[in-house]
Design an enzyme around this catalytic site. Structure first.
Site, short mmCIF file in Angstrom:
data_model
loop_
_atom_site.label_atom_id
_atom_site.label_comp_id
_atom_site.label_asym_id
_atom_site.label_seq_id
_atom_site.Cartn_x
_atom_site.Cartn_y
_atom_site.Cartn_z
N LYS A 135 0.83 -1.07 -0.01
CA LYS A 135 -0.01 -0.08 -0.05
C LYS A 135 0.81 1.48 -0.01
O LYS A 135 0.55 2.19 -0.59
CB LYS A 135 -0.74 0.06 0.98
CG LYS A 135 -2.11 -1.05 0.90
CD LYS A 135 -3.54 -0.55 1.65
CE LYS A 135 -4.58 -1.41 1.32
NZ LYS A 135 -5.90 -0.97 1.99
N LYS A 218 -6.70 -6.85 -8.05
CA LYS A 218 -7.92 -7.44 -7.37
C LYS A 218 -8.91 -6.15 -7.73
O LYS A 218 -8.61 -5.04 -7.66
CB LYS A 218 -7.86 -7.87 -6.01
CG LYS A 218 -7.55 -6.74 -5.06
CD LYS A 218 -8.02 -7.42 -3.58
CE LYS A 218 -7.79 -6.04 -2.64
NZ LYS A 218 -8.73 -6.31 -1.37
N LYS A 221 -12.15 -1.00 -4.11
CA LYS A 221 -13.08 0.20 -4.07
C LYS A 221 -12.35 1.21 -4.49
O LYS A 221 -12.86 2.26 -5.04
CB LYS A 221 -13.29 0.57 -2.39
CG LYS A 221 -14.04 -0.48 -1.87
CD LYS A 221 -14.61 0.09 -0.52
CE LYS A 221 -14.69 -1.14 0.48
NZ LYS A 221 -13.34 -1.74 1.18
N1 AQP Z 1 -11.68 -8.14 -4.83
C1 AQP Z 1 -12.11 -8.85 -3.98
N2 AQP Z 1 -12.28 -10.16 -3.93
C2 AQP Z 1 -12.65 -11.05 -2.88
N3 AQP Z 1 -12.76 -10.22 -1.61
C3 AQP Z 1 -12.26 -8.95 -1.57
N4 AQP Z 1 -12.51 -8.27 -0.28
C4 AQP Z 1 -11.98 -6.86 -0.80
N5 AQP Z 1 -11.89 -6.98 -2.23
C5 AQP Z 1 -12.22 -8.22 -2.60
C6 AQP Z 1 -12.83 -8.57 0.85
O1 AQP Z 1 -13.67 -7.73 1.62
C7 AQP Z 1 -13.81 -7.48 2.77
C8 AQP Z 1 -13.58 -6.12 3.14
O2 AQP Z 1 -12.69 -5.39 2.54
P1 AQP Z 1 -11.72 -4.09 3.14
O3 AQP Z 1 -12.69 -3.27 2.82
O4 AQP Z 1 -11.43 -4.40 4.47
O5 AQP Z 1 -10.59 -3.88 2.43
P2 AQP Z 1 -9.94 -4.22 1.05
O6 AQP Z 1 -9.81 -5.78 0.97
O7 AQP Z 1 -8.62 -3.28 0.87
O8 AQP Z 1 -10.92 -4.01 0.05
P3 AQP Z 1 -10.76 -3.11 -1.20
O9 AQP Z 1 -12.08 -3.09 -1.86
O10 AQP Z 1 -9.60 -3.53 -2.00
O11 AQP Z 1 -10.58 -1.48 -0.66
P4 AQP Z 1 -9.47 -0.59 -1.00
O12 AQP Z 1 -9.45 -0.10 -2.20
O13 AQP Z 1 -9.76 0.77 -0.02
O14 AQP Z 1 -8.42 -1.10 -0.34
C9 AQP Z 1 -12.23 -8.13 3.26
O15 AQP Z 1 -12.62 -9.40 3.80
C10 AQP Z 1 -11.58 -8.42 1.81
O16 AQP Z 1 -10.86 -9.43 1.83
#
Ligand code: AQP
Length: 357
Positions: A135, A218, A221
């Site tokens: 990150k 992946k 968001k």
């Molecule tokens: N692409 C994904 N596929 C499967 N699972 C996913 N998760 C996130 N993206 C995917 C799962 O969603 C839960 C919550 O995620 P989070 O909000 O804690 O953070 P993250 O994994 O960092 O999600 P994002 O969407 O990628 O957000 P940003 O862009 O802010 O970093 C977790 O259980 C995660 O595994």
């Protein structure tokens, strides 16, 4: 692990507020960041599984806004997204009456315990966390200090409830290990048996949804391209447009999973289709063998709309009444606080912030 670790004292005092509600397997803490548009990856990889866990576990669902601000968040947008994530979870089937659905910053014990853990965890432990490296990227010196100590806060999120289980994706496994190490070092340093060792819980297929634009990244968001993800708020037309524009290759779909080797985008779309139709990847590949992408994409769109449509409609209804969402979140925070506050008090007595007797 480094650091001083005196042995735990036999029979050390611990107020017994561990979970043992009748018939349940334990207490779960799940977190989601309000960092942008909640998407199909969050749904298939996390929320859908959490919905299933409710019948077997006492569940705490936390919208982790303290984690969110480890990278810049526009304040108004953070408030909106926090409500939207709550709406998405309720619309997807999380029951806020039976569980606690709440905002992390509304339960001060998370941050208070995190500070204690900042003083328990060793720098060497944090230096090994790969997510910080990913990150922070090349601009490490400019990353927030919060991003660096993020895993200590995550340990506090879990341990402030003495959670016994945590549903984790592949990318969070290392942080759960750290939480276990912090629990153990705290117990050893102070000679108590205060924190349990939380276990990972995996339910359903370990699903990782990739970007619609690049099968090696992946779905996220915070991806600047809205075409990279299907948002839980997208309507049928938007979903159709995004699936139509999803990156593919010129060949028809293979007739075996082995045929997906080197075809990350095809594999991703088939994985999504399999998850949406409750099939294994093998079954989905067999069903779609030999199809052109145009036909398959039409089928995928239809399926995604059928699954997300009702959730989307319920989210819209909830988002039209933000005061009701706030009431639900306030109730959730009160419930969470009633579990966390005694644990924090126990910690404060243990470290000497409060008199032990
Ligand atoms: N692409 C994904 N596929 C499967 N699972 C996913 N998760 C996130 N993206 C995917 C799962 O969603 C839960 C919550 O995620 P989070 O909000 O804690 O953070 P993250 O994994 O960092 O999600 P994002 O969407 O990628 O957000 P940003 O862009 O802010 O970093 C977790 O259980 C995660 O595994």
């Amino acid at each position: 692990m480094s650091g001083s670790t005196p042995p735990a004292r036999e029979g050390a005092p611990s107020e017994d507020n561990r979970p043992s509600p009748a018939g349940l397997k334990g207490r779960i803490l799940s977190g989601i960041q309000p960092t942008g548009n909640i998407h199909l990856g969050n749904y298939l990889g996390a929320i859908r599984n959490w919905v299933g866990l409710q019948k077997d576990f006492e569940c705490l669902f936390c919208i982790v806004d303290l984690h969110a601000i480890t990278v810049w968040q526009d304040p108004q947008e953070l408030t909106r997204t926090t409500r939207e994530v709550a709406a998405a979870m309720i619309a997807a089937g999380i029951d806020p009456a039976a569980n606690a659905l709440f905002v992390q910053s509304h339960v001060p014990a998370h941050a208070q315990l995190a500070w204690v853990f900042n003083c328990v965890a060793r720098l060497g432990w944090l230096n090994r966390m790969t997510q910080f490296k990913d990150k922070a990227g090349k601009n490490r010196e400019n990353a927030s200090a919060g991003l660096y100590v993020y895993p200590n806060l995550m340990a506090a999120d879990i341990l402030v409830y003495k959670a016994t289980h945590v549903p984790v994706g592949e990318d969070q496994k290392q942080h759960l290990e750290l939480a276990r190490d912090i629990a153990q070092k705290f117990n050893n340093d102070y000679g108590v048996a205060l924190f349990p060792q939380p276990e990972p819980v995996i339910r359903g297929p370990g699903m990782r949804v990739m970007s619609l634009r690049d099968g090696s990244k992946k779905m996220s968001k915070s991806d600047p391209s809205d075409f990279s993800r299907i948002n839980m708020t997208d309507d049928a037309e938007t979903i159709a447009g995004k699936v139509r524009k999803a990156t593919t290759d010129p060949n028809p779909l293979p007739d075996s999973v082995a045929g997906l080797e080197g075809r990350a985008e095809a594999a991703n779309l088939l994985n999504i289709y399999a998850a949406l139709t409750d099939q294994t990847l093998e079954q989905a590949v067999a069903e779609q063998a030999g199809q052109q992408f145009s036909q398959f994409k039409a089928r995928l769109t239809e399926t995604a709309v059928a699954v997300l449509g009702p959730i989307n409609a319920e989210m819209k209804r909830l988002m039209n009444d933000p005061a009701e969402i706030d009431r639900i979140l306030a109730k959730g925070a009160a419930k969470a606080n009633s579990i966390a506050a005694p644990v924090l008090r126990e910690v404060y007595k243990t470290v000497g912030f409060l008199p032990a007797v």
